[in-house]
Design a protein around this motif. Structure first.
Motif, PDB file in Angstrom:
ATOM      1  N   GLY A 159      17.386  90.696  64.030  1.00 42.43           N
ATOM      2  CA  GLY A 159      17.602  89.921  62.809  1.00 42.43           C
ATOM      3  C   GLY A 159      16.449  90.123  61.857  1.00 42.43           C
ATOM      4  O   GLY A 159      15.341  90.469  62.265  1.00 42.43           O
ATOM      5  N   ALA A 160      16.709  89.908  60.588  1.00 45.38           N
ATOM      6  CA  ALA A 160      15.661  90.108  59.593  1.00 45.38           C
ATOM      7  C   ALA A 160      15.896  89.233  58.382  1.00 45.38           C
ATOM      8  O   ALA A 160      17.043  88.902  58.043  1.00 45.38           O
ATOM      9  CB  ALA A 160      15.587  91.575  59.160  1.00 45.38           C
ATOM     10  N   LEU A 205      12.299  90.035  47.873  1.00 45.98           N
ATOM     11  CA  LEU A 205      12.318  90.927  46.716  1.00 45.98           C
ATOM     12  C   LEU A 205      11.622  92.237  47.020  1.00 45.98           C
ATOM     13  O   LEU A 205      10.632  92.256  47.743  1.00 45.98           O
ATOM     14  CB  LEU A 205      11.629  90.231  45.536  1.00 45.98           C
ATOM     15  N   PRO A 206      12.129  93.360  46.506  1.00 52.51           N
ATOM     16  CA  PRO A 206      13.296  93.507  45.614  1.00 52.51           C
ATOM     17  C   PRO A 206      14.519  94.082  46.334  1.00 52.51           C
ATOM     18  O   PRO A 206      15.241  94.900  45.782  1.00 52.51           O
ATOM     19  CB  PRO A 206      12.766  94.515  44.598  1.00 52.51           C
ATOM     20  N   LEU A 207      14.749  93.653  47.560  1.00 53.24           N
ATOM     21  CA  LEU A 207      15.702  94.336  48.437  1.00 53.24           C
ATOM     22  C   LEU A 207      16.980  93.552  48.727  1.00 53.24           C
ATOM     23  O   LEU A 207      17.825  94.019  49.488  1.00 53.24           O
ATOM     24  CB  LEU A 207      15.020  94.662  49.780  1.00 53.24           C
ATOM     25  N   LYS A 208      17.169  92.381  48.133  1.00 46.51           N
ATOM     26  CA  LYS A 208      18.285  91.522  48.532  1.00 46.51           C
ATOM     27  C   LYS A 208      19.648  92.107  48.183  1.00 46.51           C
ATOM     28  O   LYS A 208      20.596  91.993  48.960  1.00 46.51           O
ATOM     29  CB  LYS A 208      18.115  90.135  47.920  1.00 46.51           C
ATOM     30  N   VAL A 220      21.835  89.441  49.898  1.00 47.75           N
ATOM     31  CA  VAL A 220      21.614  89.005  51.277  1.00 47.75           C
ATOM     32  C   VAL A 220      20.120  88.798  51.507  1.00 47.75           C
ATOM     33  O   VAL A 220      19.302  89.645  51.131  1.00 47.75           O
ATOM     34  CB  VAL A 220      22.173  90.055  52.265  1.00 47.75           C
ATOM     35  N   ASN A 221      19.772  87.676  52.122  1.00 48.00           N
ATOM     36  CA  ASN A 221      18.376  87.465  52.519  1.00 48.00           C
ATOM     37  C   ASN A 221      18.228  87.307  54.027  1.00 48.00           C
ATOM     38  O   ASN A 221      17.116  87.181  54.525  1.00 48.00           O
ATOM     39  CB  ASN A 221      17.790  86.238  51.807  1.00 48.00           C
ATOM     40  N   THR A 222      19.358  87.312  54.749  1.00 50.28           N
ATOM     41  CA  THR A 222      19.330  87.148  56.199  1.00 50.28           C
ATOM     42  C   THR A 222      20.272  88.157  56.847  1.00 50.28           C
ATOM     43  O   THR A 222      21.457  88.200  56.509  1.00 50.28           O
ATOM     44  CB  THR A 222      19.751  85.718  56.601  1.00 50.28           C
ATOM     45  N   LEU A 223      19.736  88.942  57.758  1.00 51.21           N
ATOM     46  CA  LEU A 223      20.505  89.954  58.470  1.00 51.21           C
ATOM     47  C   LEU A 223      20.594  89.592  59.945  1.00 51.21           C
ATOM     48  O   LEU A 223      19.592  89.188  60.551  1.00 51.21           O
ATOM     49  CB  LEU A 223      19.845  91.329  58.327  1.00 51.21           C
ATOM     50  N   GLY A 228      25.559  90.041  57.139  1.00 55.23           N
ATOM     51  CA  GLY A 228      24.672  89.517  56.109  1.00 55.23           C
ATOM     52  C   GLY A 228      24.991  88.087  55.712  1.00 55.23           C
ATOM     53  O   GLY A 228      26.158  87.705  55.610  1.00 55.23           O
ATOM     54  N   ASP A 229      23.956  87.307  55.470  1.00 56.92           N
ATOM     55  CA  ASP A 229      24.098  85.936  55.009  1.00 56.92           C
ATOM     56  C   ASP A 229      23.077  85.713  53.893  1.00 56.92           C
ATOM     57  O   ASP A 229      22.166  86.528  53.679  1.00 56.92           O
ATOM     58  CB  ASP A 229      23.851  84.954  56.162  1.00 56.92           C
ATOM     59  N   ASN A 230      23.243  84.625  53.163  1.00 56.79           N
ATOM     60  CA  ASN A 230      22.257  84.254  52.152  1.00 56.79           C
ATOM     61  C   ASN A 230      21.958  82.767  52.304  1.00 56.79           C
ATOM     62  O   ASN A 230      22.820  81.922  52.060  1.00 56.79           O
ATOM     63  CB  ASN A 230      22.752  84.551  50.739  1.00 56.79           C
ATOM     64  N   THR A 231      20.738  82.468  52.715  1.00 56.39           N
ATOM     65  CA  THR A 231      20.323  81.084  52.959  1.00 56.39           C
ATOM     66  C   THR A 231      19.446  80.536  51.843  1.00 56.39           C
ATOM     67  O   THR A 231      18.972  79.401  51.931  1.00 56.39           O
ATOM     68  CB  THR A 231      19.566  80.971  54.296  1.00 56.39           C
ATOM     69  N   ASP A 232      19.224  81.323  50.791  1.00 54.40           N
ATOM     70  CA  ASP A 232      18.348  80.878  49.696  1.00 54.40           C
ATOM     71  C   ASP A 232      18.879  79.629  49.008  1.00 54.40           C
ATOM     72  O   ASP A 232      18.138  78.677  48.747  1.00 54.40           O
ATOM     73  CB  ASP A 232      18.187  81.987  48.658  1.00 54.40           C
TER      74      ASP A 232
END
Length: 281
Positions: free
Chosen positions: A58-59, A63-66, A86-89, A98-102
C-alpha cells in the motif's frame, strides 16, 4: 516477503507520513515498515512497479503525483473517481486499487476537531490540481453553499468544475476576477506556490471578513504565507493542513489494516512541536 508501505511524492523529504503511520502501527500493535520515496512524475510508474516487486502492499501519494496515480489503477473507489485523483493505493493481486481519503480527512478535521459548521458556506477554492480535486467533492457533500474555483491555469479550473458536475452551484472564475467576487465564508488554499518556491499571489482583502475561515491544505512552512495573509485580514479562523494530514492518513491506515486508529495523540504531538518551532523562530 514482508509487506511494505510508503508515501510517494516530489519533494517528499518533509513528509510526516512515516512518523504518523509508525504511531498508528504502535497503537494498533501492527509492525509497520513505511518509507518516503521521492520520484518525479516521469519515473513514477517504474518506481511503483519496483515498489510492488519488493513487497509493496500500500502507498500514499502526494503532490504532484495524485492524478498520475489515478491513471495507474486498475480500479478505484467512487470518491477517487469523483476526484479524478488518488492519494491511497492498495495492492490487489497484481494490480493497484485506488482510493482518495483527502476529502474525508479534511471534512473530519474541520467539523470534528476545528468545530466548523460547513453548511451553506460560500466557498472559494484556490487551485485545481490533485489536492483540490481530492477535497472538492467532499466539501460539496458536507453541504457548503456555492463553490468558486480559481486557478492560475483556467483550463484546469474548467476541467474540475466539469468533473464535479453541479452547474449553478460550482463556478469557475479567474485570478483577475478575485477583487470582484466579494466576501467568502470559507477560503481554501490548495495551490503549491509556496511549496514550489514561488511567491504567494497577492490576494484582495475583500475575500475575507470577520466571520470567515481560511484553510490551507498544506502544513509547516508551506502554509505560512497564506495563513499570515488570512490573519492580517482578520479572518475568524486560520487553519493549516496538519489535521487533514493526520485524518486522511488514518483513513488510509484503515483501508490497509482494517482498523481505524485514534488520531488525537499524534495530532497533539505534532501540533505541540509545530508551536515550539514557531516560538523558536
Amino acid at each position: 516477503m514482508s509487506r511494505h508501505y510508503a508515501v510517494f511524492g516530489h519533494p517528499v523529504s518533509h513528509s510526516l507520513s512515516p512518523r504518523i503511520h509508525a504511531a498508528f502501527g504502535k497503537q494498533a500493535g501492527i509492525a509497520i515498515e513505511y518509507s518516503a520515496i521521492d520520484v518525479e512524475p516521469s519515473g513514477f510508474d517504474a518506481a511503483l512497479q519496483d515498489f510492488a516487486a519488493r513487497g509493496g502492499a500500500g502507498a500514499n501519494v502526494t503532490l504532484p503525483l495524485k492524478e498520475a496515480a489515478y491513471a495507474l489503477c486498475s480500479d478505484t473507489t467512487e470518491r477517487a473517481r469523483r476526484a479524478g485523483a488518488v492519494n491511497t493505493l492498495i495492492r490487489n493481486g497484481d494490480a493497484w486499487h485506488g482510493d482518495n481519503t483527502d476529502g474525508v480527512g479534511l471534512v473530519r478535521d474541520l467539523t470534528e476537531r476545528q468545530g466548523l459548521d460547513l453548511r451553506a458556506r460560500r466557498t472559494l477554492l484556490l487551485g485545481a490540481g490533485g489536492a483540490a480535486r481530492g477535497v472538492a467533492p467532499a466539501l460539496l457533500d458536507a453541504g457548503i453553499g456555492d463553490l468558486f474555483i480559481v486557478n492560475r491555469t483556467p483550463a484546469r479550473a474548467d476541467a474540475l468544475a466539469d468533473m464535479l458536475g453541479q452547474p449553478g452551484r460550482v463556478h469557475v472564475r479567474y485570478l483577475d476576477d478575485l477583487r470582484n467576487l466579494g466576501e467568502f465564508d470559507l477560503v481554501l488554499n490548495a495551490t503549491t506556490a509556496a511549496r514550489d518556491g514561488g511567491s504567494f499571489p497577492t490576494l484582495p482583502r475583500s475575500l475575507l471578513g470577520r466571520r470567515s475561515a481560511a484553510v490551507s491544505l498544506s502544513y509547516g512552512e508551506a502554509a505560512i504565507p497564506f495563513l499570515a495573509w488570512a490573519r492580517a485580514q482578520g479572518a475568524h479562523e486560520s487553519i493549516d493542513g496538519l489535521g487533514m494530514l493526520v485524518e486522511q492518513a488514518a483513513e488510509s491506515f484503515a483501508r490497509w489494516h482494517g482498523t481505524r486508529p485514534d488520531t488525537d495523540r499524534i495530532y497533539g504531538e505534532l501540533r505541540a512541536e509545530s508551536a515550539r518551532l514557531v516560538t523558536a523562530d
